[in-house]
Write a protein that holds these residues in place. Structure first.
Motif, PDB file in Angstrom:
ATOM      1  N   LEU A  62       0.831  -1.200   0.000  1.00  0.00           N
ATOM      2  CA  LEU A  62       0.000   0.000   0.000  1.00  0.00           C
ATOM      3  C   LEU A  62       0.866   1.251   0.000  1.00  0.00           C
ATOM      4  CD1 LEU A  62      -2.804   1.320   0.178  1.00  0.00           C
ATOM      5  CD2 LEU A  62      -2.646   1.100   2.654  1.00  0.00           C
ATOM      6  N   ASP A  63       1.922   1.249   0.806  1.00  0.00           N
ATOM      7  CA  ASP A  63       2.833   2.395   0.829  1.00  0.00           C
ATOM      8  C   ASP A  63       3.497   2.588  -0.533  1.00  0.00           C
ATOM      9  OD1 ASP A  63       2.178   2.778   3.482  1.00  0.00           O
ATOM     10  OD2 ASP A  63       4.001   1.831   4.271  1.00  0.00           O
ATOM     11  N   GLY A  64       3.862   1.465  -1.182  1.00  0.00           N
ATOM     12  CA  GLY A  64       4.449   1.550  -2.518  1.00  0.00           C
ATOM     13  C   GLY A  64       3.478   2.116  -3.535  1.00  0.00           C
ATOM     14  N   VAL A  65       2.224   1.676  -3.454  1.00  0.00           N
ATOM     15  CA  VAL A  65       1.202   2.182  -4.375  1.00  0.00           C
ATOM     16  C   VAL A  65       0.962   3.668  -4.132  1.00  0.00           C
ATOM     17  CG1 VAL A  65      -1.263   2.039  -4.949  1.00  0.00           C
ATOM     18  CG2 VAL A  65       0.096  -0.040  -4.758  1.00  0.00           C
ATOM     19  N   ARG A  66       0.930   4.064  -2.873  1.00  0.00           N
ATOM     20  CA  ARG A  66       0.742   5.492  -2.565  1.00  0.00           C
ATOM     21  C   ARG A  66       1.906   6.324  -3.096  1.00  0.00           C
ATOM     22  NH1 ARG A  66      -1.571   4.915   3.577  1.00  0.00           N
ATOM     23  NH2 ARG A  66      -3.743   4.594   2.987  1.00  0.00           N
ATOM     24  N   ALA A  67       3.129   5.817  -2.941  1.00  0.00           N
ATOM     25  CA  ALA A  67       4.293   6.536  -3.452  1.00  0.00           C
ATOM     26  C   ALA A  67       4.232   6.634  -4.975  1.00  0.00           C
ATOM     27  CB  ALA A  67       5.582   5.838  -3.008  1.00  0.00           C
ATOM     28  N   ALA A  68       3.834   5.545  -5.630  1.00  0.00           N
ATOM     29  CA  ALA A  68       3.713   5.569  -7.091  1.00  0.00           C
ATOM     30  C   ALA A  68       2.627   6.550  -7.526  1.00  0.00           C
ATOM     31  CB  ALA A  68       3.406   4.168  -7.617  1.00  0.00           C
ATOM     32  N   ALA A  69       1.519   6.575  -6.794  1.00  0.00           N
ATOM     33  CA  ALA A  69       0.436   7.512  -7.119  1.00  0.00           C
ATOM     34  C   ALA A  69       0.903   8.957  -6.944  1.00  0.00           C
ATOM     35  CB  ALA A  69      -0.788   7.237  -6.248  1.00  0.00           C
ATOM     36  N   ALA A  70       1.666   9.211  -5.893  1.00  0.00           N
ATOM     37  CA  ALA A  70       2.182  10.565  -5.677  1.00  0.00           C
ATOM     38  C   ALA A  70       3.142  10.953  -6.798  1.00  0.00           C
ATOM     39  CB  ALA A  70       2.883  10.652  -4.324  1.00  0.00           C
ATOM     40  N   ALA A  71       3.984  10.005  -7.222  1.00  0.00           N
ATOM     41  CA  ALA A  71       4.914  10.292  -8.322  1.00  0.00           C
ATOM     42  C   ALA A  71       4.148  10.545  -9.621  1.00  0.00           C
ATOM     43  CB  ALA A  71       5.893   9.137  -8.490  1.00  0.00           C
ATOM     44  N   LEU A  72       3.109   9.735  -9.884  1.00  0.00           N
ATOM     45  CA  LEU A  72       2.297   9.938 -11.083  1.00  0.00           C
ATOM     46  C   LEU A  72       1.586  11.282 -11.045  1.00  0.00           C
ATOM     47  CD1 LEU A  72       0.743   6.405 -11.643  1.00  0.00           C
ATOM     48  CD2 LEU A  72       2.412   7.575 -13.082  1.00  0.00           C
ATOM     49  N   HIS A  73       1.117  11.663  -9.857  1.00  0.00           N
ATOM     50  CA  HIS A  73       0.448  12.948  -9.713  1.00  0.00           C
ATOM     51  C   HIS A  73       1.426  14.086  -9.998  1.00  0.00           C
ATOM     52  CE1 HIS A  73      -2.530  15.788  -8.342  1.00  0.00           C
ATOM     53  NE2 HIS A  73      -1.641  16.321  -7.524  1.00  0.00           N
ATOM     54  N   ALA A  74       2.656  13.954  -9.484  1.00  0.00           N
ATOM     55  CA  ALA A  74       3.668  14.983  -9.742  1.00  0.00           C
ATOM     56  C   ALA A  74       3.989  15.043 -11.235  1.00  0.00           C
ATOM     57  CB  ALA A  74       4.924  14.695  -8.924  1.00  0.00           C
ATOM     58  N   ASP A  75       4.107  13.863 -11.878  1.00  0.00           N
ATOM     59  CA  ASP A  75       4.360  13.833 -13.323  1.00  0.00           C
ATOM     60  C   ASP A  75       3.218  14.482 -14.090  1.00  0.00           C
ATOM     61  OD1 ASP A  75       6.759  12.550 -12.935  1.00  0.00           O
ATOM     62  OD2 ASP A  75       6.004  10.553 -13.469  1.00  0.00           O
TER      63      ASP A  75
END
Length: 138
Positions: A62-75
């Motif tokens: 879940l933490d990994g998915v949240r980090a990926a979502a945050a990175a995608l949002h920044a992108d």
């Protein structure tokens, strides 16, 4: 009297012996049930430990998915900013292209007028002075 006392003691002995046997059976039953309960408790503890380990792994995922979502949002935010900048640049370029076209059309017209001996060539050049200056032609 001794015989009565002996009979009473014998009866008492028989009653106590039956009670002792009953107590021993009860203790054996309770011991067996306690062993079963202890085995069940160990099974529940093992299941809980396994569930705790799965929860830790799930939390990490879940933490990994949240980090990926945050990175995608920044992108996505950077892409939106880049798209906006590109649109503004395209609009500016289109405006400059229109002004350059107007300038070149006016200069071409003035050259044609000069070629045929028309005296209004200077007026044609003055008409496109502003668009020519806007694109950097002086």
């Amino acid at each position: 009297m001794c015989a009565l006392a002996l009979i009473a003691v014998g009866l008492r002995y028989l009653m106590l012996r039956d009670q002792r046997r009953h107590t021993e059976r009860t203790v054996a039953t309770l011991t067996h049930e306690a062993a079963g309960a202890l085995a069940l408790l160990r099974g529940v503890q093992a299941t809980r430990n396994a569930a705790d380990q799965r929860n830790v792994l799930s939390q990490a995922e879940l933490d990994g998915v949240r980090a990926a979502a945050a990175a995608l949002h920044a992108d996505l935010s950077r892409t939106r900013a880049d798209t906006t900048a590109a649109a503004v640049g395209a609009f500016t370029s289109a405006g400059q292209a229109n002004q350059l076209r107007t300038c070149l059309t006016g200069v071409s017209q003035a050259l044609n007028q000069l070629a045929v001996g028309d005296g209004s060539a200077l007026t044609s050049l003055q008409a496109v002075e502003q668009p020519c200056r806007a694109v950097g032609i002086q």
